[in-house]
Design a protein around this motif. Structure first.
Motif, short mmCIF file in Angstrom:
data_model
loop_
_atom_site.label_atom_id
_atom_site.label_comp_id
_atom_site.label_asym_id
_atom_site.label_seq_id
_atom_site.Cartn_x
_atom_site.Cartn_y
_atom_site.Cartn_z
N VAL A 159 2.77 -5.57 -0.30
CA VAL A 159 3.68 -5.49 0.84
C VAL A 159 3.21 -4.41 1.82
N ARG A 160 2.80 -3.28 1.28
CA ARG A 160 2.29 -2.20 2.15
C ARG A 160 1.07 -2.67 2.93
N ARG A 161 0.19 -3.40 2.28
CA ARG A 161 -1.01 -3.88 2.96
C ARG A 161 -0.66 -4.87 4.06
N CYS A 162 0.34 -5.69 3.82
CA CYS A 162 0.79 -6.62 4.87
C CYS A 162 1.24 -5.85 6.11
N GLU A 163 1.97 -4.78 5.89
CA GLU A 163 2.40 -3.95 7.01
C GLU A 163 1.19 -3.35 7.72
N SER A 164 0.18 -2.93 6.95
CA SER A 164 -1.01 -2.34 7.56
C SER A 164 -1.81 -3.36 8.36
N ARG A 192 11.55 -3.13 0.38
CA ARG A 192 12.22 -2.48 1.51
C ARG A 192 11.97 -0.98 1.52
N ALA A 194 9.37 0.50 0.49
CA ALA A 194 7.96 0.81 0.67
C ALA A 194 7.48 0.67 2.11
N VAL A 195 8.20 -0.14 2.92
CA VAL A 195 7.72 -0.43 4.28
C VAL A 195 8.85 -0.29 5.29
N ASP A 196 8.45 -0.23 6.55
CA ASP A 196 9.42 -0.13 7.63
C ASP A 196 9.71 -1.47 8.29
#
Length: 342
Positions: A159-164, A192, A194-196
């Motif tokens: 999920v974090r990588r998707c945000e990046s 939720r 882990a990301v904004d």
């Protein structure tokens, strides 16, 4: 950034994304007539559904890997542009199947969003699609299919990588219909935290948990939840739009949805459609073993050819490769099962 064609789509804290016309098309072998598509679009729009997904079940260019739709993606987009007045509408595509040209055609037709469906173990194939979608001004979501194959920390890292990558939203997808409510709420809450960016949920009903899981996902903080009229979808189907909208009204999560009009649309437009038959046995075995319905025909064929129990073969295959099982792997495990090898 386009988020919707009306202000309420921007303000609603929890929204339904109805994918009857895309996910539901699996149940009718992609043969939805134009008049049915138009009626569904109108009813969803007038009932207050703020996000509508349409197109081939496999997404953009899906006709190259499955039976072509009775109505092409392009003609569906034209229908949406003609009759949808309030809702945001869009499509989905998979890296390696959808083309950048088709994403451009989607945007040019007036779509507001594009979702990238990708196995959670294969997200490295998605960044260029995220970039292209955002260049076109589309709200861009990464839908992480087969989420269950990774432990929670692996899901969070994905999920974090998707945000990046620049995604505007990320989805937890219960591809096997094997999650339980505690799983759904836990995964959504972890994502939720882990990301904004917003987190959504797409569930399947193999274990009869689609509605409970959708509610649990909302409790975990999901911003968008996927539904279909009458729960019509691939294999065991999905949470129903009319059921979830009634739940949301009952819990005062939304005052905009006309849940009774949605129930009428489900009963009068979708329920009369002739659907292809689907095996309840395989739905349950797939949920238990953690294998996707797209591979069920292969498992059944090879198990019958070798003369072994298909559920036992599926259990063995799942322990080795639950994401992209091959015929070679399946046959090898079936032969091993027949010979008694562990």
């Amino acid at each position: 950034m386009k988020i919707g064609n009306d202000e309420s789509a921007r303000q609603q804290s929890v929204s339904i994304l109805d994918c009857t016309l895309r996910e539901g098309s699996y149940a009718v072998d992609f043969q939805l007539p134009a008049e049915v598509i138009e009626r569904i679009l109108v009813e969803l729009d007038e009932s207050g559904v703020r996000f509508i997904e349409l197109g081939h079940g496999w997404g953009l260019n899906g006709h190259t890997i499955a039976r072509p739709g009775l109505v092409s993606d392009e003609d569906q987009f034209k229908l949406a542009a003609k009759v949808v007045r309030k809702a945001a509408w869009g499509g989905i595509g998979m890296p390696g199947v959808a083309t950048f040209e088709q994403i451009g055609q989607l945007a040019d037709a007036g779509a507001s969003f594009f979702r990238i469906g990708v196995n959670i173990t294969e997200i490295d194939s998605a960044p260029d699609y995220v970039t292209r979608s955002k260049e076109l001004g589309l709200l861009t979501s990464m839908n992480l299919m087969k989420t269950q194959v990774l432990p929670d920390d692996g899901v969070v890292e994905s999920v974090r990588r998707c945000e990046s990558f620049g995604a505007d939203m990320v989805y937890i997808v219960d591809s096997y219909g094997s999650l339980l409510p505690d799983d759904a709420s836990r995964l959504i809450a972890a994502a939720r935290a882990a990301v904004d960016i917003p987190v959504g949920f797409h569930g399947h009903d193999n274990l009869g948990m689609a509605h409970a899981n959708t509610f649990a996902a909302i409790q975990g903080g999901a911003t968008l939840v996927d539904t279909t009229l009458d729960g019509m979808g691939r294999s065991a189907g999905n949470a129903s739009t009319e059921g979830v909208s009634t739940l949301m009204r009952k819990l005062a999560l939304s005052s905009d949805l006309d849940n009774f009009r949605l129930a009428t649309a489900s009963e009068t437009i979708v329920q009369p459609l002739e659907r292809i038959t689907d095996s309840r046995y395989f739905q349950l075995v797939g949920a238990f073993t953690g294998l996707h319905s797209s591979s069920f025909p292969m498992f059944a064929r090879i198990a019958a050819e070798v003369g072994v129990d298909v559920a036992q073969v599926m259990e063995r295959v799942s322990a080795i490769d639950p994401v992209s099982p091959t015929a070679e792997l399946t046959r090898r495990e079936a032969l091993a099962l027949k010979s008694g090898r562990q």
